[in-house]
Design a protein around this motif. Structure first.
Motif, short mmCIF file in Angstrom:
data_model
loop_
_atom_site.label_atom_id
_atom_site.label_comp_id
_atom_site.label_asym_id
_atom_site.label_seq_id
_atom_site.Cartn_x
_atom_site.Cartn_y
_atom_site.Cartn_z
N GLY A 61 0.83 -1.19 0.00
CA GLY A 61 0.00 0.00 0.00
C GLY A 61 0.87 1.24 0.00
N ILE A 62 0.19 2.40 0.09
CA ILE A 62 0.89 3.68 0.09
C ILE A 62 0.45 4.47 1.33
CG2 ILE A 62 1.20 5.88 -1.11
CD1 ILE A 62 0.74 4.46 -3.74
N ARG A 63 1.42 5.01 2.03
CA ARG A 63 1.14 5.89 3.17
C ARG A 63 1.22 7.34 2.68
NH1 ARG A 63 4.70 4.21 6.75
NH2 ARG A 63 3.24 2.95 7.98
N TYR A 64 0.05 8.02 2.73
CA TYR A 64 -0.01 9.42 2.34
C TYR A 64 0.17 10.27 3.60
CZ TYR A 64 -1.92 7.69 -2.05
OH TYR A 64 -2.10 7.03 -3.25
N LEU A 78 -1.63 15.34 -6.42
CA LEU A 78 -0.84 15.67 -5.23
C LEU A 78 0.15 16.78 -5.59
CD1 LEU A 78 -0.20 12.10 -3.83
CD2 LEU A 78 -1.83 13.81 -2.98
N PRO A 79 0.42 17.70 -4.65
CA PRO A 79 1.25 18.86 -4.98
C PRO A 79 2.72 18.49 -5.18
CG PRO A 79 0.75 18.85 -2.65
CD PRO A 79 -0.07 17.75 -3.27
N VAL A 80 3.46 19.45 -5.75
CA VAL A 80 4.90 19.28 -5.96
C VAL A 80 5.59 19.15 -4.60
CG1 VAL A 80 6.98 20.33 -6.91
CG2 VAL A 80 4.81 20.53 -8.14
N ASP A 81 6.62 18.33 -4.55
CA ASP A 81 7.43 18.04 -3.35
C ASP A 81 6.69 17.16 -2.35
OD1 ASP A 81 9.57 19.47 -4.30
OD2 ASP A 81 9.00 21.33 -3.30
N TYR A 82 5.50 16.69 -2.68
CA TYR A 82 4.80 15.78 -1.77
C TYR A 82 5.45 14.40 -1.85
CZ TYR A 82 1.05 13.42 0.70
OH TYR A 82 0.34 12.70 1.62
N GLU A 83 5.55 13.72 -0.72
CA GLU A 83 6.20 12.43 -0.65
C GLU A 83 5.20 11.35 -0.27
OE1 GLU A 83 9.48 12.63 1.98
OE2 GLU A 83 10.78 13.73 0.59
N ILE A 84 5.31 10.20 -0.92
CA ILE A 84 4.53 9.04 -0.55
C ILE A 84 5.49 7.93 -0.14
CG2 ILE A 84 2.59 9.62 -2.07
CD1 ILE A 84 3.70 7.58 -4.08
N GLU A 85 5.01 7.01 0.69
CA GLU A 85 5.84 5.92 1.21
C GLU A 85 5.13 4.59 0.98
OE1 GLU A 85 7.86 4.35 5.39
OE2 GLU A 85 6.65 6.20 5.34
N TYR A 86 5.85 3.62 0.39
CA TYR A 86 5.31 2.29 0.16
C TYR A 86 5.42 1.46 1.44
CZ TYR A 86 5.49 3.32 -4.84
OH TYR A 86 5.30 3.88 -6.07
N VAL A 99 10.38 5.39 -0.94
CA VAL A 99 9.74 6.71 -0.89
C VAL A 99 9.87 7.36 -2.25
CG1 VAL A 99 9.77 9.00 0.19
CG2 VAL A 99 10.24 6.97 1.57
N ARG A 100 8.78 7.97 -2.73
CA ARG A 100 8.80 8.72 -3.99
C ARG A 100 8.33 10.15 -3.73
NH1 ARG A 100 9.69 5.20 -8.19
NH2 ARG A 100 9.04 3.01 -7.86
#
Length: 1020
Positions: A61-64, A78-86, A99-100
């Motif tokens: 999954g993805i943690r927002y 999602l805005p610029v510089d926002y990070e998501i975590e698998y 992390v992306r």
């Protein structure tokens, strides 16, 4: 090898390769399919200012971050510089980017790298006893990971040499093992896991690692020591950091090959390693750990060290403290276990020796505050416990605070590099010159780490030959700039101690059917044999005789050095086992000798100025002499009526009280300069009783006089008859007695309940002139009691009310005149002066109690002035009167001269009445002239009326004739208060012969409204 076996192995290899290629192709296809939609989304969103939501990996999954579940469902961009975590489910881990981040071009970072959630395979397959394992691709063992196995020299691999992790999280083949090759004829390797701190707080590995390698080379060349084995060193840089050492220890334990012994350096690292090693049945032999905590056999059961415990310094330090007669020291330490435990041991030892640790400071990284506290608390003899890098920080602050020089001595650890204070350190802002100035003269205690004797030990090298070979191995590096150079002999001997112990275990293990190469982390028997061999070690090394005590610590001598002129000089040795101090006598100090352990405080009592005491005593003596003269005069002339009318007995009491008050001046000025401390309470009693009773007698007698005058002469008219009564002296004496009894009773209660005793007041220490290492502690002796303020409040309150009442009574009776107490006005004046001086002096002396000269001057002069004023006002006028008029004159003669008055005030009144008499005579004369004119006019009118009477009687015969004044008897009466005149007119004065008709009964003589008694004076 059989053909079937070769064919089977080739088939297995082919199948494995086929599966590998097939998996790679499938992965490439899936990667293209997963990237293609993202590329499309990136093109679509490049102008939207954000990134589209992407799909999570399979089984993940993805943690927002920062978004709720509702926001996640509704948001599309999602805005610029926002990070998501698998994140992955279950026992799966992320392989690939975890992390992306959203880029400005609308794409996510690392989109070319796929993120997958894969199952982990057991990590046990990743290690092999007596062998090595290579993993591809590197990383955690997940689906697709391949392991390649190989055995060390002298061992044979049993099982497959490779295995692959499947999708199910299992390896596709059993784990192989490495068995000992009994046909192998070469040397078998024994591995030593070592941690050498090449940097950090103590970079001891810089010299200790080369010396350990030297020892290994010699040991491996020897045919009489471990002939069938070869020792190999596997080492890492621990940086003297426990956190870094934890990671390295994990690598040592979980990475092949198996290590038979661990060799850490630096106390903090050794503590960590030694506490964990017992779980793996490993012996720990340290070459550079001095922490006393490591001597705990229950906590560290398998720990040995060739570096003696830091507590070995403490007996030497205590011996030096006693030699230089220091009883007060201070300490500053870096907050680590080695220094804390060392300091705890030092505290116990100095306590047994009767030495006090007055200041104990510690710091973690910045010693600025700790050094300032040492300066503020006047620390002189300072023991510093910290690593070399922190020592530079400490002495930079020492230089700034001027905590060095002839007044200070620093005790440091001796295992720093010889030029540690000259090494440039970016962490400090002091120059080399500053550091050199600050460290000059400090003393170090150092364990003897190099054999001072020319003896060839187990390595067949003398200490000097060892140093020569070490210098050659260091490549000409300056030993002073090489960390751990002094501990290098300990690392050298540690390897030899281990080699000799392992060599000693070969035969006992062989007898049990075991070999050193059979060692693993579960084999306790081999560990026990190595422990016994090390525990009984005893040989000559390049550092001296190597032997371990029951706690596994090295036993050695202590070298004492002092920094003189920028270089260390040996000044002695100390053998703690025998308590023997060998002293060279070449210690050198900046001052004339060893400094004092604290600023010498000289107690100096403040005494009263003798000139002031003598001057005031002369005045007091003269006052007592004046009091004696006045008392003698009063007693001698007590029969003279003028003296009798002043109540001479009360005056005698006043004189005696004044002399007692003056006598109190002498004990008031007596202090420790005149009497011994044990006799001072007696002086305090004299002060209190003489002044208290003197005040009661002197002021009480004056107060009694003024009280009686006020009582008698300020009453209402119905009580005026009391003035004519005879004055009973016993009532006056009783009043004085009551006042005196109150004082005596209160003073007795005070001295019984809370007697006066000597107290010493301490003032701020003062520095004398000159550069002397002393301070003056001024002291002042006081007479005091436990509740001094309470007693003074009671006494001052009672006396103050008496003084205020005396002032009031004196003011009320200022115009009263009486012959029974003819000096009450003088008494009132004396009361004014005494009251004012007392009310000013009492609070001022309390404020100035700490200033002995000012307090004494103010109190004693107030007493002297009060007494002088009282004696002069009361007795000098009497002396003057009797001397000028003579005491042989009778009261009648005195009355004739003064016009029936007995004092100057009555004479003034007499003169005033005479003036009024003359004015009244002039007025009467004017009135008489007016009366004669009126009589003449009246006679003329009567004659005119007599001529007109016949005609008037004929016209008005009913009207009565007017009365004549001559027939009115009231018209001839004198005014009130005058005597009735006789029938003979010649008995009256000529001026009053024809004035009888002027004075009517209610008329008044003049504008002055004269009383009858005043008119009587006109004719006296």
């Amino acid at each position: 090898m059989p053909l079937s076996t070769s064919f089977g192995e080739a088939s297995a290899s082919y199948l494995a390769a086929e599966r590998c290629y097939r998996g790679m192709a499938q992965s490439l296809f899936l990667l293209i399919l997963s990237i293609l939609p993202f590329l499309t989304v990136a093109i679509h969103n490049s102008t939207t200012g954000g990134c589209a939501i992407i799909r999570p990996p399979r089984d993940g999954g993805i943690r927002y971050r920062g978004l709720t579940q509702e926001q996640i469902r509704s948001v599309q961009i999602l805005p610029v510089d926002y990070e998501i975590e698998y994140i992955c489910r279950g026992n799966r881990v992320i392989v690939g980017p975890k992390v992306r981040k959203c880029l400005p071009n609308g794409t996510w970072t690392d989109m070319t790298l796929r993120s997958r959630c894969l199952l982990l395979c057991p990590r046990v397959w990743t290690s092999l006893e007596n062998g090595q394992v290579a993993a591809w691709p590197p990383g955690p063992p997940v689906e697709g990971t391949m392991l390649q196995y190989s055995c060390l020299t002298g061992f044979v691999l049993v099982g497959r040499n490779s295995t692959v992790c499947t999708k199910l999280g299992k390896w596709d083949s059993p784990k192989p093992v490495c068995h000992y090759d009994r046909h192998y004829s070469g040397k078998k390797k024994l591995y030593i896991g070592a941690l050498f701190p090449m940097s950090g707080g103590w970079p001891g590995g810089q010299a200790c690692l080369p010396s350990a390698q030297m020892a290994l080379e010699l040991v491996n060349k020897r045919t009489d020591i471990l002939p069938d084995y070869e020792l190999e060193l596997i080492y890492y840089d621990s940086m003297c950091d426990p956190g870094e050492a934890t990671k390295l220890l994990y690598d040592l334990l979980y990475t092949e090959p198996i290590k038979i012994v661990l060799m850490p350096g630096c106390s903090s690292v050794s503590t960590l390693v030694a506490e964990a090693a017992r779980m793996w049945n490993l012996i720990v032999l340290s070459y550079g750990s001095s922490s006393p905590a490591l001597s705990n056999r229950q906590r560290f059961p398998t720990f040995f060290r060739t570096h003696p415990s830091a507590t070995l310094h403490n007996p030497t330090r205590v011996q030096l403290f006693q030699k230089w007669k220091w009883t007060k020291i201070a300490t500053i330490q870096q907050t680590t276990e080695v220094f804390t435990s060392t300091l705890d041991d030092l505290e116990q030892r100095v306590k047994e020796a009767g030495i006090e640790i007055s200041v104990r400071q510690s710091f973690l990284t910045d010693p600025a505050v700790a050094v300032k506290n040492l300066k503020r608390q006047d620390a002189r003899i300072i023991v510093g416990l910290f690593y070399e890098t922190e020592a530079r920080k400490v002495f930079c602050e020492v230089f700034k605070e001027k905590l060095y020089g002839k007044k200070y001595v620093w005790f440091l650890i001796g295992w720093y590099a010889d030029n540690w204070f000259k090494i440039k350190d970016p962490a400090i802002n002091c120059t080399v010159e500053n550091m050199t100035e600050a460290v000059e003269g400090h003393v170090t205690t150092e364990i003897v780490m190099l054999n001072p004797e020319t003896v060839r030990g187990a390595s067949n090298l003398t200490s000097q030959e060892f140093l020569a070979q070490l210098m050659s191995r260091l490549g000409g590096k300056n030993p002073e700039e090489t960390g751990g150079f002094q501990e290098a002999p300990l690392a050298y001997d540690a390897v030899w101690a281990l080699a000799l112990a392992l060599n000693k275990t070969v035969e006992p293990l062989k007898a049990k059917g075991r070999r050193l190469e059979d060692f693993n982390y579960n084999n306790r028997d081999i560990t026990a044999e190595i422990y016994r061999a090390l525990n009984t070690s005893s040989f000559e090394g390049v550092s001296g005789h190597v032997v371990f005590d029951a706690q596994g610590s090295r036993m050695a001598w202590t070298l004492i050095e002092q920094l003189q002129g920028g270089s260390y000089k040996k000044i002695g040795y100390y053998d703690s086992t025998k308590g023997n101090l060998s002293w060279y006598g070449n210690d050198k100090w900046i001052g004339p000798g060893p400094p004092a352990d604290q600023t010498m405080v000289i107690e100096e009592f403040r005494f009263l100025s003798q000139k002031l005491f003598i001057s005031v005593s002369v005045f007091a003596g003269l006052g007592i002499l004046l009091g004696i003269v006045c008392l003698t005069f009063n007693i001698y002339n007590s029969n003279v009526r003028y003296i009798q009318n002043s109540q001479p007995y009360l005056n005698n009491m006043t004189a005696v009280g004044c002399m007692m008050a003056l006598a109190a001046v002498f004990p008031l000025g007596i202090d420790g300069h005149h009497v011994h401390r044990s006799q001072f309470p007696v002086v305090c009693q004299f002060r209190l009783w003489l002044l208290g009773l003197g005040f009661s007698l002197a002021y009480g007698s004056m107060f009694t006089k003024i009280w009686w005058v006020h009582t008698v002469f300020t009453k209402k008219d119905e009580k005026k008859e009391k003035r004519k009564q005879h004055l009973e002296p016993w009532k006056l004496y009783a009043t004085v007695g009551v006042l005196l009894a109150i004082d005596i009773l209160s003073l007795m209660i005070w001295q019984i309940v809370d007697p006066l005793h000597i107290t010493v007041e301490k003032f701020t220490k003062e520095a004398p002139k000159g550069d002397l290492d002393v301070l003056i502690q001024p002291l002042l002796e006081h007479c005091s009691s436990e509740k001094m303020n309470t007693w003074l409040g009671v006494v001052y309150g009672y006396k103050g009310l008496l003084l205020l009442l005396g002032i009031f009574l004196a003011y009320e009776t200022k115009s009263v005149s009486t012959e029974k107490i003819n000096d009450h006005r003088a008494v009132g004046m004396a009361i004014y002066n005494v009251a004012v001086l007392c009310m000013i002096t009492a609070p001022v002396t309390m404020i100035l109690s700490s200033q002995q000269d000012a307090s004494f001057a103010f109190a004693s002069l107030a007493i002297v002035f009060s007494v002088y004023i009282t004696l002069v006002v009361l007795f000098i006028p009497k002396m003057r009167r009797l001397i000028t008029r003579g005491e042989w004159q009778s009261e009648q003669q005195d009355t004739m001269k003064t016009g029936s008055s007995t004092n100057n005030n009555d004479e003034e009144k007499s003169r005033q009445l005479e003036r009024e008499n003359r004015e009244l005579q002039k007025i009467i004369q004017e009135k008489e002239e007016r009366v004669s004119e009126l009589r003449t006019q009246l006679a003329e009118r009567q004659a005119l009326r007599s001529r007109r009477r016949p005609s008037t009687q004929n016209q008005n015969h009913s009207t009565p004739p007017p009365p004549t004044s001559q027939n009115d008897p009231k018209s001839l009466l004198p005014p009130p208060g005058y005597p009735i005149p006789s029938s003979d007119n010649h008995s009256l004065p000529p001026s009053f012969s024809n004035s009888s008709n002027l004075y009517q009964p209610d008329s008044k003589i003049s504008r002055n409204h004269c009383h009858t008694s005043r008119l009587q004076l006109l004719y006296k």
